[in-house]
Design an enzyme around this catalytic site. Structure first.
Site, mmCIF file in Angstrom:
data_model
loop_
_atom_site.group_PDB
_atom_site.id
_atom_site.type_symbol
_atom_site.label_atom_id
_atom_site.label_comp_id
_atom_site.label_asym_id
_atom_site.label_seq_id
_atom_site.Cartn_x
_atom_site.Cartn_y
_atom_site.Cartn_z
ATOM 1 N N LYS A 55 0.862 -1.183 0.000
ATOM 2 C CA LYS A 55 0.000 0.000 0.000
ATOM 3 C C LYS A 55 0.898 1.234 0.000
ATOM 4 C CE LYS A 55 -1.393 3.148 2.624
ATOM 5 N NZ LYS A 55 -1.581 4.306 1.727
ATOM 6 N N GLU A 106 10.737 2.119 9.704
ATOM 7 C CA GLU A 106 11.763 3.115 9.373
ATOM 8 C C GLU A 106 11.061 4.456 9.471
ATOM 9 O OE1 GLU A 106 13.530 5.829 8.099
ATOM 10 O OE2 GLU A 106 13.250 5.156 6.039
ATOM 11 N N CYS A 155 14.027 11.657 5.562
ATOM 12 C CA CYS A 155 14.152 11.249 6.961
ATOM 13 C C CYS A 155 15.588 11.371 7.451
ATOM 14 C CB CYS A 155 13.647 9.816 7.130
ATOM 15 S SG CYS A 155 14.368 8.668 5.941
ATOM 16 N N GLU A 165 10.495 16.774 13.632
ATOM 17 C CA GLU A 165 10.783 16.627 12.205
ATOM 18 C C GLU A 165 9.887 17.586 11.418
ATOM 19 O OE1 GLU A 165 9.709 12.857 10.211
ATOM 20 O OE2 GLU A 165 11.765 12.845 9.463
HETATM 21 P P1 NDP Z 1 2.490 8.913 7.290
HETATM 22 O O1 NDP Z 1 3.510 8.272 8.132
HETATM 23 O O2 NDP Z 1 1.161 9.143 7.891
HETATM 24 O O3 NDP Z 1 2.268 8.058 5.947
HETATM 25 C C1 NDP Z 1 3.115 7.039 5.503
HETATM 26 C C2 NDP Z 1 2.292 5.872 4.961
HETATM 27 O O4 NDP Z 1 1.532 5.294 6.037
HETATM 28 C C3 NDP Z 1 1.268 6.286 3.903
HETATM 29 O O5 NDP Z 1 1.157 5.284 2.927
HETATM 30 C C4 NDP Z 1 0.006 6.397 4.735
HETATM 31 O O6 NDP Z 1 -1.177 6.319 3.983
HETATM 32 C C5 NDP Z 1 0.163 5.219 5.655
HETATM 33 N N1 NDP Z 1 -0.719 5.278 6.835
HETATM 34 C C6 NDP Z 1 -1.230 6.372 7.440
HETATM 35 N N2 NDP Z 1 -2.018 6.012 8.476
HETATM 36 C C7 NDP Z 1 -1.999 4.659 8.530
HETATM 37 C C8 NDP Z 1 -2.624 3.688 9.376
HETATM 38 N N3 NDP Z 1 -3.439 4.054 10.351
HETATM 39 N N4 NDP Z 1 -2.384 2.384 9.161
HETATM 40 C C9 NDP Z 1 -1.561 2.001 8.159
HETATM 41 N N5 NDP Z 1 -0.957 2.869 7.319
HETATM 42 C C10 NDP Z 1 -1.168 4.185 7.501
HETATM 43 O O7 NDP Z 1 3.106 10.269 6.720
HETATM 44 P P2 NDP Z 1 2.391 11.602 6.193
HETATM 45 O O8 NDP Z 1 2.200 11.483 4.748
HETATM 46 O O9 NDP Z 1 1.158 11.923 6.982
HETATM 47 O O10 NDP Z 1 3.505 12.720 6.525
HETATM 48 C C11 NDP Z 1 3.504 13.415 7.768
HETATM 49 C C12 NDP Z 1 4.897 13.563 8.327
HETATM 50 O O11 NDP Z 1 5.500 12.283 8.483
HETATM 51 C C13 NDP Z 1 5.901 14.309 7.446
HETATM 52 O O12 NDP Z 1 5.794 15.675 7.589
HETATM 53 C C14 NDP Z 1 7.217 13.771 7.959
HETATM 54 O O13 NDP Z 1 7.597 14.464 9.125
HETATM 55 C C15 NDP Z 1 6.901 12.337 8.309
HETATM 56 N N6 NDP Z 1 7.300 11.409 7.227
HETATM 57 C C16 NDP Z 1 8.435 10.687 7.349
HETATM 58 C C17 NDP Z 1 8.854 9.880 6.326
HETATM 59 C C18 NDP Z 1 10.125 9.093 6.414
HETATM 60 O O14 NDP Z 1 10.726 8.811 5.383
HETATM 61 N N7 NDP Z 1 10.544 8.662 7.592
HETATM 62 C C19 NDP Z 1 8.100 9.782 5.081
HETATM 63 C C20 NDP Z 1 6.890 10.544 5.061
HETATM 64 C C21 NDP Z 1 6.529 11.320 6.096
HETATM 65 P P3 NDP Z 1 -1.927 7.684 3.576
HETATM 66 O O15 NDP Z 1 -0.999 8.375 2.647
HETATM 67 O O16 NDP Z 1 -3.167 7.234 2.930
HETATM 68 O O17 NDP Z 1 -2.166 8.452 4.848
#
Ligand code: NDP
Length: 471
Positions: A169, A244, A278, A378
């Site tokens: 997903k 991660e 990240c 972050e």
């Molecule tokens: P999320 O961590 O919410 O999203 C990452 C993935 O998890 C997406 O595919 C998301 O789906 C999915 N997800 C969200 N909620 C659930 C759940 N309840 N159960 C299972 N999967 C879920 O990141 P965001 O896009 O909201 O970004 C917000 C912040 O997160 C950023 O500003 C940054 O600080 C951090 N981030 C860190 C990353 C890294 O590489 N470590 C990458 C991205 C974000 P969906 O998109 O549908 O919500």
């Protein structure tokens, strides 16, 4: 405009049960690029059933068969690198410089797993006992938008190496990129059901994956908040989890470093992947006695940073992925100003002439205290915090004073000194004198930056269960 209205289940592009449609909007100019139909729990059910069925056979595949499959995927991806780069620039807003490197890195994940498999012992001895490392089962892969296809390639390659099957997903904001990659994998001839994709929302499709009893493991990349939620949800079925998560990586410039070189490098480094990385070195730790000199160098470097159309060769920082992410970064810039940090470059609002996209000014705060929110949380945008330290011990203490521990950076004229400092930092990866990448080295975080490791041998072992056979 492209319409993605199918999922990829059991080796075919199939109509989804879910009907909700999500708009894919260009981060660069807010034009509508396409629409994606979002899957639901029924679609996850079908995908998991296909992966479960495929696992019955694939778990018994030989190492040679897995290596061949990885070769096939690698070759298929390598032929389409320019297209993969273009769609990433268009949909995500990553710069041409970054997206070219990122798609190239995708190949390295297949290469490194092929190399790892060639020397990996699936059968070992412990005491008098035979230990077999067996595939954990169906793996749920949940990925974010900031290097979507790279994450999928890395996690899928590891699953294949282990003999696992996958339900993925990705972020729905990456649907165009996912579609192209899935078509490439399909054409490469994956066994049916080995790799399944369901686009959809985290709280629907993601949740259905993390709660499904037939999924043995979750490999997640994303925010720490969502990672914690996934770990909590996954515990009911005792899933294995690799998480991660986020970072707030320190970049220590020791007093003997070449500041003229190190400071501009630190500024550009903090803005890697538009600051949406990240591992971005977002806390720049410098000797307090040289703060004025650092400020001048950093300000001059920020003036050189080209914020603009990500498709242009010379652009260093493109738009934020979404308006939501733009607003989040703006709110942190406001927080920094209200916390009393000194704004050295950039600030709130969009750069002149870039009002139609999610563009943020290349921003630097100096005189930042490590207890400020802009130093602890972050931000995920082009915002750098310069934090002064008194001496080497103080620098190490500040570096470690964070809930995160994903990456760190140390620069010194004396490599051995830098290595001694690196050894005292609580982070899963510490780069000495520059930004490095090694797809065979374990990657993951200390503390709230994650659980487990990805890449190479360490990553592969996370997809395997040791079974002791006492004879
Ligand atoms: P999320 O961590 O919410 O999203 C990452 C993935 O998890 C997406 O595919 C998301 O789906 C999915 N997800 C969200 N909620 C659930 C759940 N309840 N159960 C299972 N999967 C879920 O990141 P965001 O896009 O909201 O970004 C917000 C912040 O997160 C950023 O500003 C940054 O600080 C951090 N981030 C860190 C990353 C890294 O590489 N470590 C990458 C991205 C974000 P969906 O998109 O549908 O919500």
């Amino acid at each position: 405009m492209k319409s993605i209205d199918k999922g990829y289940i059991n080796g075919a592009f199939v109509t989804l049960h879910g009907t909700q449609v999500f708009d894919l909007v260009s981060p660069t100019d807010h034009q509508l690029l396409g629409q994606v139909t979002l899957g639901d729990e029924t679609d996850v059910e079908r995908a998991v059933a296909a992966a479960k069925e495929a696992f019955k056979t694939f778990r018994h595949s030989s190492v040679a068969e897995r290596i061949q499959l990885l070769h096939n995927l690698r070759e298929a991806v390598s032929k389409r690198l320019p297209e993969l780069t273009e769609v990433m620039i268009q949909e995500y807003g990553g710069t041409r410089q970054f997206c070219t490197m990122s798609t190239q890195y995708s190949l390295s994940y297949f290469d490194s797993l092929i190399e790892t498999l060639q020397n990996f012992e699936f059968e070992r001895k412990a005491g008098h006992t035979m230990v077999q490392l067996t595939a954990v089962g169906v793996v749920g892969i949940i990925t974010p938008w900031n290097a979507s296809n790279g994450f999928i390639c890395s996690k899928l390659a590891t699953a294949i190496a282990a003999g696992c099957t996958v339900v993925a997903k990705p972020s729905e904001m990456s649907a165009l990129q996912t579609q192209l990659l899935t078509e490439i994998f399909h054409e490469a001839g994956l066994p049916k059901g080995l790799f399944n994709v369901v686009n959809g929302l985290g709280n629907v499709v993601g949740n259905a994956i993390t709660t499904h009893p037939d999924i043995a493991k979750i490999s997640f990349t994303g925010s720490t908040v969502t990672g914690k939620h996934i770990a909590r949800t996954a515990v009911d079925t005792i899933k294995r989890v690799t998480l991660e998560l986020g970072g707030k990586s320190p970049n220590i410039i020791l007093d003997d470093a070449d500041f003229e070189k190190a400071i501009p490098q630190a500024v550009f480094g903090a803005y890697m992947n538009n600051g949406q990385a990240c591992i971005a070195p977002t806390r720049l730790l410098v000797p307090a006695s040289r703060l004025e000199e650092v400020n001048q160098l950093a300000k001059a470097a920020a003036a050189q940073v080209v914020v603009g159309n990500p498709s242009d060769e010379n652009t260093n920082v493109g738009p934020m992925v979404s308006e939501k992410q733009y607003e989040r970064v703006q709110s942190y810039i406001n927080i920094g100003i209200h916390e009393g940090a000194t704004l050295l470059a950039g600030g709130t609002g969009k750069p002149a002439g870039l009002e139609n996209g999610n563009f943020v000014k290349a921003t630097i705060f100096t005189n930042v205290r490590n207890d400020m929110r802009i130093a602890q949380e972050e931000i995920f945008g082009p915002v750098l915090s310069i934090i002064p330290y008194e001496n080497e011990a103080d620098a190490i203490a500040i570096a470690n004073d964070t809930t995160y521990g994903l990456a760190a950076y140390v620069t010194s004229a004396d490599e051995q000194r830098a290595i001694r400092v690196a050894a005292q930092i609580d982070a899963g990866r510490v780069c000495v004198n520059g930004f490095k990448h090694d797809p065979l080295a374990p990657f993951g975080g200390f503390k709230q930056s994650g659980i487990g490791r990805e890449f190479g041998t360490f990553g592969l072992e996370e997809y395997l269960e040791p079974k002791s056979i006492l004879i």
